[in-house]
Scaffold this active site. Structure first.
Site, PDB file in Angstrom:
ATOM      1  N   ARG A 132      -9.079   0.288   3.816  1.00  0.00           N
ATOM      2  CA  ARG A 132      -8.122   1.232   3.215  1.00  0.00           C
ATOM      3  C   ARG A 132      -6.830   0.514   2.826  1.00  0.00           C
ATOM      4  O   ARG A 132      -6.150   0.934   1.876  1.00  0.00           O
ATOM      5  CB  ARG A 132      -7.756   2.343   4.204  1.00  0.00           C
ATOM      6  N   ARG A 189      -0.130  14.928  12.548  1.00  0.00           N
ATOM      7  CA  ARG A 189       0.560  14.381  11.366  1.00  0.00           C
ATOM      8  C   ARG A 189       0.948  15.557  10.477  1.00  0.00           C
ATOM      9  O   ARG A 189       0.318  15.832   9.455  1.00  0.00           O
ATOM     10  CB  ARG A 189      -0.342  13.383  10.644  1.00  0.00           C
ATOM     11  N   CYS A 193      -5.616   8.082   8.538  1.00  0.00           N
ATOM     12  CA  CYS A 193      -5.705   7.632   9.922  1.00  0.00           C
ATOM     13  C   CYS A 193      -5.438   8.770  10.886  1.00  0.00           C
ATOM     14  O   CYS A 193      -4.620   9.641  10.636  1.00  0.00           O
ATOM     15  CB  CYS A 193      -4.680   6.525  10.159  1.00  0.00           C
ATOM     16  N   LYS A 248       0.830  -1.211   0.000  1.00  0.00           N
ATOM     17  CA  LYS A 248       0.000   0.000   0.000  1.00  0.00           C
ATOM     18  C   LYS A 248       0.867   1.265   0.000  1.00  0.00           C
ATOM     19  O   LYS A 248       0.652   2.175  -0.804  1.00  0.00           O
ATOM     20  CB  LYS A 248      -0.903   0.009   1.237  1.00  0.00           C
ATOM     21  N   ASN A 249       1.855   1.308   0.891  1.00  0.00           N
ATOM     22  CA  ASN A 249       2.602   2.554   1.034  1.00  0.00           C
ATOM     23  C   ASN A 249       3.511   2.842  -0.158  1.00  0.00           C
ATOM     24  O   ASN A 249       3.877   3.994  -0.398  1.00  0.00           O
ATOM     25  CB  ASN A 249       3.403   2.552   2.340  1.00  0.00           C
ATOM     26  N   ASP A 264       3.802   0.630  12.311  1.00  0.00           N
ATOM     27  CA  ASP A 264       2.571   0.087  11.731  1.00  0.00           C
ATOM     28  C   ASP A 264       2.311  -1.370  12.127  1.00  0.00           C
ATOM     29  O   ASP A 264       1.273  -1.928  11.789  1.00  0.00           O
ATOM     30  CB  ASP A 264       2.602   0.199  10.196  1.00  0.00           C
TER      31      ASP A 264
HETATM   32  C1  UD1 Z   1       4.341   6.668   6.595  1.00  0.00           C
HETATM   33  C2  UD1 Z   1       3.346   5.547   6.427  1.00  0.00           C
HETATM   34  C3  UD1 Z   1       2.674   5.254   7.757  1.00  0.00           C
HETATM   35  C4  UD1 Z   1       3.722   4.990   8.832  1.00  0.00           C
HETATM   36  C5  UD1 Z   1       4.765   6.087   8.887  1.00  0.00           C
HETATM   37  C6  UD1 Z   1       5.917   5.768   9.820  1.00  0.00           C
HETATM   38  C7  UD1 Z   1       2.709   5.937   4.134  1.00  0.00           C
HETATM   39  C8  UD1 Z   1       1.655   6.317   3.202  1.00  0.00           C
HETATM   40  N1  UD1 Z   1       2.400   5.953   5.449  1.00  0.00           N
HETATM   41  O1  UD1 Z   1       3.586   7.800   7.012  1.00  0.00           O
HETATM   42  O2  UD1 Z   1       1.831   4.139   7.592  1.00  0.00           O
HETATM   43  O3  UD1 Z   1       3.098   4.896  10.113  1.00  0.00           O
HETATM   44  O4  UD1 Z   1       5.316   6.315   7.576  1.00  0.00           O
HETATM   45  O5  UD1 Z   1       6.553   4.603   9.422  1.00  0.00           O
HETATM   46  O6  UD1 Z   1       3.809   5.578   3.737  1.00  0.00           O
HETATM   47  N2  UD1 Z   1       6.899  14.328  10.746  1.00  0.00           N
HETATM   48  C9  UD1 Z   1       7.129  15.662  10.977  1.00  0.00           C
HETATM   49  N3  UD1 Z   1       6.990  16.522   9.913  1.00  0.00           N
HETATM   50  C10 UD1 Z   1       6.672  16.101   8.673  1.00  0.00           C
HETATM   51  C11 UD1 Z   1       6.451  14.737   8.456  1.00  0.00           C
HETATM   52  C12 UD1 Z   1       6.571  13.869   9.518  1.00  0.00           C
HETATM   53  O7  UD1 Z   1       7.417  16.066  12.098  1.00  0.00           O
HETATM   54  O8  UD1 Z   1       6.586  16.932   7.757  1.00  0.00           O
HETATM   55  C13 UD1 Z   1       7.018  13.373  11.879  1.00  0.00           C
HETATM   56  C14 UD1 Z   1       5.681  12.720  12.225  1.00  0.00           C
HETATM   57  O9  UD1 Z   1       4.929  13.493  13.134  1.00  0.00           O
HETATM   58  C15 UD1 Z   1       6.106  11.389  12.784  1.00  0.00           C
HETATM   59  C16 UD1 Z   1       7.427  11.081  12.043  1.00  0.00           C
HETATM   60  O10 UD1 Z   1       7.839  12.307  11.449  1.00  0.00           O
HETATM   61  O11 UD1 Z   1       6.396  11.527  14.156  1.00  0.00           O
HETATM   62  C17 UD1 Z   1       7.340  10.027  10.957  1.00  0.00           C
HETATM   63  O12 UD1 Z   1       6.352  10.382  10.015  1.00  0.00           O
HETATM   64  P1  UD1 Z   1       6.451   9.973   8.476  1.00  0.00           P
HETATM   65  O13 UD1 Z   1       7.558   8.995   8.289  1.00  0.00           O
HETATM   66  O14 UD1 Z   1       6.472  11.226   7.693  1.00  0.00           O
HETATM   67  O15 UD1 Z   1       5.066   9.263   8.251  1.00  0.00           O
HETATM   68  P2  UD1 Z   1       4.233   9.243   6.922  1.00  0.00           P
HETATM   69  O16 UD1 Z   1       5.136   9.312   5.754  1.00  0.00           O
HETATM   70  O17 UD1 Z   1       3.110  10.201   7.014  1.00  0.00           O
END
Ligand code: UD1
Length: 419
Positions: A398, A122, A117, A22-23, A306
């Site tokens: 999803r 986020r 989610c 999915k990701n 996850d």
């Molecule tokens: C992706 C996955 C999600 C998984 C997560 C962590 C997808 C579509 N989703 O989410 O299922 O739980 O990786 O493995 O691939 N952060 C910031 N600023 C940002 C972005 C992130 O501070 O601009 C922080 C977040 O609050 C969190 C951490 O970074 O604490 C990791 O987030 P991130 O790796 O970005 O998660 P996603 O890519 O949204």
């Protein structure tokens, strides 16, 4: 509204074929529109997030069609619209990749803030500061993010938090920027590598994906490509834990076993049998008492956040005490209230969940509070005594393809009912 009704305590047995990731899919489908050309994406999971992107691309003016259930043909030659509304993406978080993809090709994009989610703040600040470093102007208009640039220029970007989404999004935009971009402290998840491989097949020049320094030399144009998505690490892990928690014997097939190393190691530590082959892992009850362990979630190759809710279910029926430390998301324990209703003994203290193992769980009505929490509720239902009814199945849909059929084939007593 669909619910899953599960009669627990069947030992799962047999083989399960894992779907595409999915990701990776939610990054690679938007990446396909960066070419003024046709792309064919294979091994896509047939899940709601992909269907949502399919509808969104068609609304943008791309011609997106299913060749079969798992293959999309995306023709972006007539795509001109760069604006994605809230209605189109309200259900999925990864709509943010449309920002990077449209910015790369059209130097302009307007995308409503993502849904998906809900487990804590986020933010997408790292995505946006990355675009700004490449020379884009970033503007927030209510719920909509607008990015635009005369031209994008390569830059050195250090990420103070390891972010999968920001790493991929910056990679998308930088692929069509002038000059060289380096991303330091980049995420190393398998889907970062998959997205980079796909972009490279489209003519991009990305090196180092899978390490914490990625170097991207921008190119002017990308072309169409045919690409097969990697297997889903989290779906695979969910079935591995299902085998363990039901004391069954399941071969989880069509996977990349090294992606599962952190989970396999924990299962072995608990006392679960794990055997690895080239593209499968067999998980089985090894006649040993399961004992509690400590788990800390971390960016890849650490234990994936996850998989944390599913692991909590297994730890709930292991002997003794286990401690989970959640290091990625700040509100990822909402599901523990549901799990406690099934008889689990869990105490949440900030980032830690302290679990005292119980003999067994007992079925009742619970809700999926998010995608992986929903997977955890299924696992709990599979090992609980009596009947468990899981509500809010829309979250599970999803990210899990035909979840009740796949579990059913392994011998689970699970059916979907509309209420
Ligand atoms: C992706 C996955 C999600 C998984 C997560 C962590 C997808 C579509 N989703 O989410 O299922 O739980 O990786 O493995 O691939 N952060 C910031 N600023 C940002 C972005 C992130 O501070 O601009 C922080 C977040 O609050 C969190 C951490 O970074 O604490 C990791 O987030 P991130 O790796 O970005 O998660 P996603 O890519 O949204």
């Amino acid at each position: 509204m669909d619910k899953l009704v599960i009669k627990g305590q069947n030992r799962l047995k047999g083989e399960v074929i894992i779907s595409g990731a999915k990701n990776a899919a939610v990054a690679i489908i938007p990446a396909a529109i960066m070419a003024d050309d046709v792309c064919i994406i294979e091994n896509l999971p047939y899940i709601e997030d992909v269907k949502c992107l399919f509808a969104t691309l068609n609304k943008l003016g791309a011609k997106c069609e299913y060749i079969d259930k798992h293959t999309l043909r995306i023709d972006s030659r007539n795509l001109e619209n760069v604006s994605v509304t809230f209605e189109e993406v309200r259900k999925m978080r990864a709509s943010y990749y449309l920002l990077g993809a449209l910015l790369a090709r059209f130097k302009s994009a307007e995308v409503a803030m993502p849904g998906g989610c809900n487990f804590g703040t986020r933010p997408i600040d790292l995505h946006l500061s990355g675009f700004a470093s490449l020379g884009a102007e970033v503007e927030m208009k209510g719920e909509v993010v607008k990015v635009s640039a005369q031209s994008l220029k390569g830059a050195s970007i250090y990420m103070d938090t390891v972010s999968v989404g920001a790493t991929i999004n910056i990679m998308l935009a930088a692929s069509m920027a002038e000059g060289v971009t380096t991303i330091e402290n980049a995420a190393r998840e398998p889907h970062v590598v998959d997205a980079a491989n796909f972009l490279n097949m489209m003519g991009a020049n990305i090196k180092g994906a899978g390490t914490d320094v990625i170097r991207i030399t921008g190119v002017e144009k990308l072309h169409g490509a045919q690409y097969t998505i990697i297997p889903d690490q989290i779906e695979a892990g969910t079935y591995m834990i299902a085998a363990a928690v039901t004391k069954g014997d399941v071969v989880v097939k069509n996977i990349i076993p090294t992606h599962m190393d952190s989970l396999s190691a924990k299962l072995l530590e608990i006392g679960v049998g794990v055997e690895e082959g080239d593209d499968y892992i067999r998980v089985f009850y090894d006649d040993k008492e399961y004992k509690g362990v400590n788990v800390r979630t971390m960016a890849y190759p650490g234990f994936p956040t996850d998989m944390q809710p599913q692991m909590a279910v297994l730890l709930s029926v292991c002997k003794g005490k286990s401690v989970i430390t959640e290091n990625v998301w700040d509100k990822r324990y909402q599901y523990t209230d549901e799990l406690k209703r099934l008889g689990a003994k869990i105490n949440v203290e900030g980032r830690m969940a302290i679990i005292e193992g119980v003999e067994s769980l007992t079925g009742t009505d619970v809700d999926a509070t998010d995608l992986r929490a929903g997977a955890a509720m299924i696992l709990a239902g599979l090992c609980a005594r009596g009947e468990t009814v899981v509500g809010e199945v829309k979250y599970i849909d999803r990210g899990y393809e035909e979840v009740e059929n796949k579990f059913g084939l392994l011998g689970a007593d699970i059916k979907r009912v509309s209420m």
